[in-house]
Write an enzyme that holds these catalytic residues in place. Structure first.
Site, short mmCIF file in Angstrom:
data_model
loop_
_atom_site.label_atom_id
_atom_site.label_comp_id
_atom_site.label_asym_id
_atom_site.label_seq_id
_atom_site.Cartn_x
_atom_site.Cartn_y
_atom_site.Cartn_z
N GLU A 91 -66.38 55.96 13.16
CA GLU A 91 -67.48 55.06 12.89
C GLU A 91 -68.59 55.78 12.16
O GLU A 91 -68.69 57.01 12.18
CB GLU A 91 -68.04 54.57 14.21
CG GLU A 91 -68.50 55.79 14.95
CD GLU A 91 -69.18 55.54 16.26
OE1 GLU A 91 -69.25 54.38 16.68
OE2 GLU A 91 -69.65 56.52 16.82
N CYS A 104 -75.48 57.72 9.59
CA CYS A 104 -75.08 58.66 10.62
C CYS A 104 -73.56 58.79 10.51
O CYS A 104 -72.84 57.81 10.72
CB CYS A 104 -75.52 58.07 11.96
SG CYS A 104 -74.94 58.95 13.37
N CYS A 111 -64.30 64.00 20.20
CA CYS A 111 -65.18 65.17 20.22
C CYS A 111 -64.69 66.17 21.27
O CYS A 111 -64.33 65.78 22.38
CB CYS A 111 -66.61 64.74 20.54
SG CYS A 111 -67.79 66.10 20.41
N CYS A 115 -69.69 66.09 26.50
CA CYS A 115 -70.94 66.07 27.25
C CYS A 115 -70.91 64.91 28.23
O CYS A 115 -70.37 63.84 27.92
CB CYS A 115 -72.13 65.93 26.29
SG CYS A 115 -72.20 67.29 25.10
N CYS A 336 -73.74 57.09 19.96
CA CYS A 336 -72.66 58.01 19.64
C CYS A 336 -71.26 57.62 20.15
O CYS A 336 -70.99 57.68 21.34
CB CYS A 336 -73.13 59.31 20.28
SG CYS A 336 -72.23 60.75 19.96
N1 SAH Z 1 -72.22 66.87 18.53
C1 SAH Z 1 -73.51 66.78 17.90
C2 SAH Z 1 -73.80 65.43 17.26
C3 SAH Z 1 -73.45 64.20 18.02
S1 SAH Z 1 -74.42 63.08 18.90
C4 SAH Z 1 -74.57 67.10 18.91
O1 SAH Z 1 -74.26 67.31 20.08
O2 SAH Z 1 -75.73 67.21 18.51
C5 SAH Z 1 -76.00 62.85 18.39
C6 SAH Z 1 -77.00 62.91 19.55
O3 SAH Z 1 -76.88 61.79 20.47
C7 SAH Z 1 -76.83 64.16 20.41
O4 SAH Z 1 -78.08 64.73 20.66
C8 SAH Z 1 -76.20 63.60 21.66
O5 SAH Z 1 -76.37 64.46 22.74
C9 SAH Z 1 -76.93 62.27 21.80
N2 SAH Z 1 -76.27 61.30 22.69
C10 SAH Z 1 -74.96 61.14 22.92
N3 SAH Z 1 -74.73 60.14 23.80
C11 SAH Z 1 -75.93 59.64 24.12
C12 SAH Z 1 -76.36 58.59 24.99
N4 SAH Z 1 -75.49 57.85 25.66
N5 SAH Z 1 -77.67 58.35 25.08
C13 SAH Z 1 -78.57 59.07 24.38
N6 SAH Z 1 -78.23 60.09 23.55
C14 SAH Z 1 -76.92 60.38 23.42
#
Ligand code: SAH
Length: 350
Positions: A91, A104, A111, A115, A336
């Protein structure tokens, strides 16, 4: 096979010459695709049928098929779901804010970071995207915008995937996106976001690119960080912070610390105090707070408005520059990886 969306004009010329063809066709091809938005050989009317046949056997054009575009209710965010040649789904999100048209992009399918609060890792990790698959996300959205007399102004590597775990293709895609003969996006308007891959940050500082760097910090200390970010065990916070400092010094670019606020995990005023200590003495940075965007199946909660206010008050008190971004387009699951995850789940049920 060559990939059109990975080729510069110079590379097209070299290929044409090696095929005993005139190099000026390179400009024609670029004009058809990037200028007129034509990605069908048959429509390229000033190229002879023989040459088209030859080029078709050498160069592959499009690899992304649009599954659907989903606008948010306020029409500020659009989620694009693409099907790749191997049927995998990725996406991109278009965020329209004032004059900005930010895309974006995803850098991987799924991934590897996994996390705790993020939808992207839930489906596992399938593969890296190739440079042309990243460039084509931006190209196709730019085409979509051209119909409204608009164009992409910014690109952020914040979709699915960890860009610094797909290092070379991501760097190549940045060089292609900013190539003046192709999409011609300013590198200053390109942002890479990372979970904190130390060797990647160090390499990036030496690329002589002018991109902005974001660290997904999400915690004021190593202890909390490694509870929510598995990669934190491999890459300790002090080493990451050192690499970020080096990035700021070598590139003279501002850096951003992204901090997703999750109720009861990292949103206490004490955490904010600790964060001010962690960032003490550093310059050229901003903290970007994002209240957690609920992901179906995860039991985490977004903090109350009052808690967010208190957290920010501590940061302001210590003169830590910070912004708070409510995730746009919640109604289209713009966080994300969420949309592709929903699609995958639908496919599994079907
Ligand atoms: N892998 C990279 C880029 C991906 S996500 C990174 O970790 O930076 C982009 C941002 O969205 C990251 O800061 C991630 O931690 C955050 N993110 C992911 N899921 C989220 C959620 N459910 N709510 C808020 N932020 C989120």
């Amino acid at each position: 096979m060559h990939q059109f969306f990975e080729m510069t004009e110079e590379e097209l010329k070299t290929l044409l010459t090696s095929l005993d063809q005139k190099p000026f066709h390179a400009k024609q091809l670029i004009d058809w695709v990037y200028g007129k938005g034509i990605i069908d050989w048959n429509e390229m009317t000033n190229i002879s049928t023989d040459l088209k046949k030859l080029l078709q056997s050498q160069i592959s054009l499009s690899h992304l098929q649009l599954v659907h575009v989903k606008p948010s209710a306020d029409l500020e965010t659009y989620k694009f779901l693409w099907r790749l040649k191997d049927n995998k789904l990725v996406e991109s999100v278009l965020i329209c804010s004032g004059d900005r048209r930010t895309v974006c992009v995803s850098s991987q399918v799924g991934c590897p970071a996994k996390c705790a609060f993020c939808a992207s890792g839930k489906q596992g990790f399938f593969r890296n995207l190739r440079p042309h698959e990243i460039v084509e996300q931006v190209f196709l959205i730019n085409q979509w915008l051209k119909d409204k007399n608009e164009r992409v102004s910014h690109v952020v590597y914040m979709g699915m995937g960890e860009p610094l775990k797909n290092y070379d293709p991501v760097i190549k895609s940045i060089r292609l996106l900013s190539n003046p003969e192709l999409l011609n996006l300013s590198q200053r308007r390109i942002t890479v976001s990372t979970v904190g891959i130390v060797e990647g940050i160090k390499r990036l500082s030496r690329e002589e690119l002018k991109v902005s760097l974001v660290l997904s910090l999400h915690a004021p200390n190593q202890h909390i960080r490694q509870k929510i970010i598995p990669y934190a065990r491999k890459y300790p916070l002090d080493a990451i912070m050192e690499a970020m400092d080096e990035y700021a010094k070598l590139t003279k670019r501002d850096i951003t610390f992204e901090y997703t606020l999750i109720a009861g995990i990292n949103d206490h005023p004490d955490h904010a105090f600790e964060l001010t200590h962690l960032l003490h003495g550093k310059s050229q940075f901003t903290v970007n707070l994002i209240p957690y965007n609920p992901v179906p199946g995860l039991r985490l909660k977004r903090p109350e408005k009052k808690a967010i206010k208190q957290f920010r008050a501590v940061l302001f008190g210590a003169k830590v520059v910070n912004t708070c971004r409510y995730t746009k387009g919640d109604d289209i699951a713009a966080a994300c990886g969420q949309l592709a995850l929903q699609e995958l789940e639908k496919e599994k049920i079907a």
